[in-house]
Each structure stands twice: as structure tokens, then as C-alpha cells.
Design a protein around this motif. Structure first.
Motif, mmCIF file in Angstrom:
data_model
loop_
_atom_site.group_PDB
_atom_site.id
_atom_site.type_symbol
_atom_site.label_atom_id
_atom_site.label_comp_id
_atom_site.label_asym_id
_atom_site.label_seq_id
_atom_site.Cartn_x
_atom_site.Cartn_y
_atom_site.Cartn_z
ATOM 1 N N ALA A 133 -1.494 -4.580 -2.292
ATOM 2 C CA ALA A 133 -1.758 -5.852 -2.970
ATOM 3 C C ALA A 133 -0.699 -6.893 -2.600
ATOM 4 C CB ALA A 133 -1.804 -5.644 -4.483
ATOM 5 N N GLU A 134 0.551 -6.485 -2.547
ATOM 6 C CA GLU A 134 1.624 -7.396 -2.137
ATOM 7 C C GLU A 134 1.413 -7.882 -0.704
ATOM 8 O OE1 GLU A 134 5.617 -5.978 -2.828
ATOM 9 O OE2 GLU A 134 5.016 -5.078 -4.729
ATOM 10 N N LEU A 135 1.025 -6.972 0.183
ATOM 11 C CA LEU A 135 0.772 -7.345 1.576
ATOM 12 C C LEU A 135 -0.385 -8.323 1.687
ATOM 13 C CD1 LEU A 135 1.219 -3.826 3.147
ATOM 14 C CD2 LEU A 135 2.652 -5.820 3.628
ATOM 15 N N LEU A 136 -1.454 -8.086 0.937
ATOM 16 C CA LEU A 136 -2.606 -8.986 0.962
ATOM 17 C C LEU A 136 -2.236 -10.375 0.472
ATOM 18 C CD1 LEU A 136 -5.279 -6.465 -0.306
ATOM 19 C CD2 LEU A 136 -5.368 -7.668 1.898
ATOM 20 N N LEU A 149 -7.318 -1.431 1.657
ATOM 21 C CA LEU A 149 -6.255 -1.520 2.664
ATOM 22 C C LEU A 149 -5.394 -0.264 2.646
ATOM 23 C CD1 LEU A 149 -4.666 -2.989 4.854
ATOM 24 C CD2 LEU A 149 -3.410 -4.172 3.024
ATOM 25 N N ALA A 150 -5.019 0.197 1.462
ATOM 26 C CA ALA A 150 -4.204 1.413 1.364
ATOM 27 C C ALA A 150 -4.947 2.612 1.940
ATOM 28 C CB ALA A 150 -3.809 1.671 -0.092
ATOM 29 N N ALA A 151 -6.234 2.739 1.635
ATOM 30 C CA ALA A 151 -7.014 3.878 2.142
ATOM 31 C C ALA A 151 -7.130 3.833 3.659
ATOM 32 C CB ALA A 151 -8.404 3.884 1.509
ATOM 33 N N MET A 204 0.711 4.774 1.534
ATOM 34 C CA MET A 204 0.785 3.427 0.983
ATOM 35 C C MET A 204 0.093 3.427 -0.370
ATOM 36 S SD MET A 204 -0.648 -0.168 2.513
ATOM 37 C CE MET A 204 0.668 -0.274 3.725
ATOM 38 N N THR A 205 0.637 2.708 -1.322
ATOM 39 C CA THR A 205 0.037 2.601 -2.649
ATOM 40 C C THR A 205 -0.781 1.315 -2.751
ATOM 41 O OG1 THR A 205 1.856 1.359 -3.632
ATOM 42 C CG2 THR A 205 2.048 3.791 -3.647
#
Length: 102
Positions: free
Chosen positions: A41-44, A15-17, A35-36
Motif C-alpha cells: 500500500a505504501e509503494l502504491l 501487488l504483494a501477491a 511483502m505485506t
């Protein structure tokens, strides 16, 4: 185009990539830094695996399966970009934006 295999990839890194390589809006950005994986991970966890728009980027992605249909992402961000981002992530682990023209 057929789906791209994403089995075995860390979904937060993916997702970040994808976000880091998505075209920013024409106006000056809401966000001008990458984005890190931790943010992703928090968004997912909070929002699930489907993202049409995320912050100031158009993604059109569903990362919930082992394959990924790049059609929406590529339509918005450039033909073949999703495959190049995923290939680079698999090869190098990099989530950074690809160099211009890559």
C-alpha cells in the motif's frame, strides 16, 4: 492472452501477491521474506500502479485499471502464473507464494 479482471481486488494485496510469487534473482536475495499488504500500500501511494522492477523482482505490471495484462509478468515469472496468483487471491485471500509446481 487477454486481460485478467482485477476489479474489486485490493490492489495492495494484489501487488504483494504478485511480488511474493515473482521469481527471485539467481543471486542470493536482497530480501528473503514476503511483502505485506501494508508495504505494498505504501509503494502504491508513493510510486503509483506501474511496476517494471520492484526491489529484487521483475514484475512488469500495471495495476491502475480494472483489467490486468499478464503478458509481461508471465514472460518473466512463468506462463499462467499471474492468473493462478489472482485466482488464489480471489478464492482464499492469500498473498503467499504458491507451492512449487502449483
Amino acid at each position: 492472452m487477454t486481460g485478467i479482471e482485477i476489479n474489486g481486488l485490493n490492489k495492495a494485496k494484489l501487488l504483494a501477491a504478485l511480488w511474493n510469487n515473482a521469481a527471485p534473482p539467481l543471486r542470493t536475495g536482497i530480501r528473503n521474506f514476503a511483502m505485506t499488504p501494508a508495504e505494498a500500500a505504501e509503494l502504491l501511494l508513493r510510486d503509483g500502479a506501474v511496476f517494471e522492477y520492484l526491489e529484487d523482482r521483475t514484475l512488469m505490471v500495471d495495476l491502475g485499471d480494472d483489467t490486468f495484462d499478464p503478458a509481461g509478468y508471465d514472460r518473466e515469472n512463468g506462463d499462467g502464473l499471474a492468473a493462478r496468483v489472482i485466482a488464489r487471491l480471489r478464492l482464499t485471500g492469500s498473498i503467499q507464494a504458491l507451492p512449487a509446481g502449483a
